[in-house]
Scaffold this motif. Sequence first.
Motif, PDB file in Angstrom:
ATOM      1  N   UNK A   7      16.761  -8.437   7.654  1.00 45.53           N
ATOM      2  CA  UNK A   7      15.617  -7.946   7.931  1.00 45.53           C
ATOM      3  C   UNK A   7      15.013  -6.794   7.054  1.00 45.53           C
ATOM      4  N   UNK A   8      15.961  -5.778   7.024  1.00 44.91           N
ATOM      5  CA  UNK A   8      15.573  -4.853   5.866  1.00 44.91           C
ATOM      6  C   UNK A   8      15.306  -5.187   4.613  1.00 44.91           C
ATOM      7  N   UNK A   9      15.894  -5.940   4.094  1.00 42.39           N
ATOM      8  CA  UNK A   9      15.783  -6.615   2.871  1.00 42.39           C
ATOM      9  C   UNK A   9      14.138  -7.273   2.744  1.00 42.39           C
ATOM     10  N   UNK A  10      14.145  -7.935   4.041  1.00 42.29           N
ATOM     11  CA  UNK A  10      12.835  -8.970   3.982  1.00 42.29           C
ATOM     12  C   UNK A  10      11.625  -8.029   4.004  1.00 42.29           C
ATOM     13  N   UNK A  11      11.832  -6.829   4.854  1.00 41.55           N
ATOM     14  CA  UNK A  11      10.739  -5.856   5.003  1.00 41.55           C
ATOM     15  C   UNK A  11      10.437  -5.272   3.623  1.00 41.55           C
ATOM     16  N   UNK A  12      11.457  -4.939   3.138  1.00 44.45           N
ATOM     17  CA  UNK A  12      11.218  -4.443   1.792  1.00 44.45           C
ATOM     18  C   UNK A  12      10.563  -5.093   0.764  1.00 44.45           C
ATOM     19  N   UNK A  13      10.867  -6.330   0.540  1.00 53.30           N
ATOM     20  CA  UNK A  13      10.624  -7.360  -0.424  1.00 53.30           C
ATOM     21  C   UNK A  13       8.984  -7.552  -0.210  1.00 53.30           C
ATOM     22  N   UNK A  14       8.604  -7.744   1.186  1.00 51.57           N
ATOM     23  CA  UNK A  14       7.404  -8.289   1.338  1.00 51.57           C
ATOM     24  C   UNK A  14       6.451  -7.134   1.106  1.00 51.57           C
ATOM     25  N   UNK A  15       6.745  -6.020   1.904  1.00 54.99           N
ATOM     26  CA  UNK A  15       5.723  -4.919   1.453  1.00 54.99           C
ATOM     27  C   UNK A  15       5.816  -4.365   0.087  1.00 54.99           C
ATOM     28  N   UNK A  16       6.833  -4.366  -0.435  1.00 50.72           N
ATOM     29  CA  UNK A  16       7.012  -3.913  -1.844  1.00 50.72           C
ATOM     30  C   UNK A  16       6.270  -4.815  -2.954  1.00 50.72           C
ATOM     31  N   UNK A  17       6.515  -6.195  -2.567  1.00 54.81           N
ATOM     32  CA  UNK A  17       5.651  -7.077  -3.606  1.00 54.81           C
ATOM     33  C   UNK A  17       3.982  -6.809  -3.343  1.00 54.81           C
ATOM     34  N   UNK A  18       3.758  -6.736  -2.332  1.00 54.14           N
ATOM     35  CA  UNK A  18       2.086  -6.448  -2.011  1.00 54.14           C
ATOM     36  C   UNK A  18       1.786  -5.180  -2.580  1.00 54.14           C
ATOM     37  N   UNK A  19       2.623  -4.172  -2.678  1.00 51.58           N
ATOM     38  CA  UNK A  19       2.368  -2.857  -3.334  1.00 51.58           C
ATOM     39  C   UNK A  19       2.272  -3.002  -4.782  1.00 51.58           C
ATOM     40  N   UNK A  20       3.385  -3.744  -5.369  1.00 48.39           N
ATOM     41  CA  UNK A  20       3.160  -4.422  -6.873  1.00 48.39           C
ATOM     42  C   UNK A  20       2.052  -5.006  -7.268  1.00 48.39           C
ATOM     43  N   UNK A  21       1.421  -5.752  -6.348  1.00 47.17           N
ATOM     44  CA  UNK A  21       0.204  -6.406  -6.786  1.00 47.17           C
ATOM     45  C   UNK A  21      -1.124  -5.603  -6.368  1.00 47.17           C
ATOM     46  N   UNK A  22      -0.928  -4.482  -5.830  1.00 43.59           N
ATOM     47  CA  UNK A  22      -1.905  -3.459  -5.563  1.00 43.59           C
ATOM     48  C   UNK A  22      -2.774  -4.270  -4.301  1.00 43.59           C
ATOM     49  N   UNK A  23      -2.151  -4.984  -3.503  1.00 45.78           N
ATOM     50  CA  UNK A  23      -3.044  -5.420  -2.370  1.00 45.78           C
ATOM     51  C   UNK A  23      -2.999  -4.271  -1.232  1.00 45.78           C
ATOM     52  N   UNK A  24      -2.074  -3.760  -1.280  1.00 43.66           N
ATOM     53  CA  UNK A  24      -2.156  -2.401  -0.184  1.00 43.66           C
ATOM     54  C   UNK A  24      -3.352  -1.498  -0.546  1.00 43.66           C
ATOM     55  N   UNK A  25      -3.614  -1.322  -1.926  1.00 43.86           N
ATOM     56  CA  UNK A  25      -4.785  -0.675  -2.309  1.00 43.86           C
ATOM     57  C   UNK A  25      -6.143  -1.236  -1.898  1.00 43.86           C
ATOM     58  N   UNK A  26      -5.971  -2.607  -2.125  1.00 40.59           N
ATOM     59  CA  UNK A  26      -7.159  -3.445  -1.785  1.00 40.59           C
ATOM     60  C   UNK A  26      -7.501  -3.272  -0.306  1.00 40.59           C
ATOM     61  N   UNK A  27      -6.216  -3.469   0.712  1.00 40.58           N
ATOM     62  CA  UNK A  27      -6.577  -3.114   1.930  1.00 40.58           C
ATOM     63  C   UNK A  27      -7.362  -1.984   2.393  1.00 40.58           C
ATOM     64  N   UNK A  28      -6.796  -1.127   1.759  1.00 38.62           N
ATOM     65  CA  UNK A  28      -7.480   0.382   1.931  1.00 38.62           C
ATOM     66  C   UNK A  28      -9.130   0.483   1.519  1.00 38.62           C
ATOM     67  N   UNK A  29      -9.083  -0.087   0.433  1.00 38.39           N
ATOM     68  CA  UNK A  29     -10.753  -0.450  -0.063  1.00 38.39           C
ATOM     69  C   UNK A  29     -11.307  -1.116   0.924  1.00 38.39           C
TER      70      UNK A  29
END
Length: 359
Positions: A211-233
């Motif tokens: 699970x730790x790897x899955x959490x890192x991969x899922x959130x990290x891939x969203x951060x790479x695609x700047x989806x987290x910045x889009x969520x804040x926007x």
Amino acid sequence: MTRVAPTLTVDPQGPRLVLSGDLVVWTLGQLPPQDATGIDLAALARLDTAGAWELARRRAAGATLTGLSARHADLLATVTAVLPVADPPPPFVPPWRRMLQATGQRVTGAGLYLVQLAEYLGRTLAALARALRHPTRFPLTALVHHAHETGLRAVPIVTVMSFLIGVVLAFQGSDQLRQFGAEVFVVDLIAISILRELGILLTAIVVAGRTASALTASIGSMKMRQEIDAMRTLGLDPDMVLILPRILALVMVLPILGLISAVAGLLGGAVMSWVELGISPAVFLARLADISVTHVIVGLTKAPVFALIIGVIGCHAGMQVGKDAESLGRMTSSAVVSAIFAVIIADAAFSIFFARVGL
């Protein structure tokens, strides 16, 4: 254009280079190798920046310049002022000092890492408080999804692993206790080991790796695609939408997985005890009934803490991912190693604590 006419003469002080004509970028190739101890420039007619750079370089190497005119000297001084200066050699550092410095850097890095984990724990608790005040903002669908991914999909591997651990414990325990004629105590060995320590610890290690790897991969891939910045926007809180559902789901399902692991381990131990020692299931259950329920409580008490540790480490690693795939892979590996190490340290702390309080 007048070409340079270098001549190399030898005097008692060493070879001396005499230049005449033009020393410009087109004539630099006619110069001999840098082995002259002196350079005579009295007959030099023209000098450009490239020639001045060559003279400055040879003077820095130890050659003596003579016969330099005033206008050529000004150009040579200007070029010399902008010549790159070699870095001084690094000071000698004793090996013991380098070792202490490296140790200090690692300790400082570990302290900073713990501070960052504490920050993410605080952010998670703050997001939980906001969710309790405003339940409609909490993504319940995401909680159910992550509980399914984290818990239900991990049941097969946890069950098989715990069953085999119970088999191994029964086999090894029976082999040792048979020497003392105390084969029946293998039930106590299996029950206490699995219910108190191995069941939840091995389950947490499996979940940490999975699970730790899955959490890192899922959130990290969203951060790479700047989806987290889009969520804040868009006005969405990443702590509420991404981190809190994942950690809450882990806290909910890990005790259940620990209970399933304990049952599977006891079943494996019962089967092996029946095959190896002839202890029937009825005798196994009768002996198991004498085991204190405190061991079950101690084992299940660790589960939420282990889940919180794994979730915080995984989400923190995911938020630290950069914009390249190498960073994602590095943080995924780091999250798994850190989560497993932290779970083992926490289990050791729990063992000392429960031993001190008499549980």
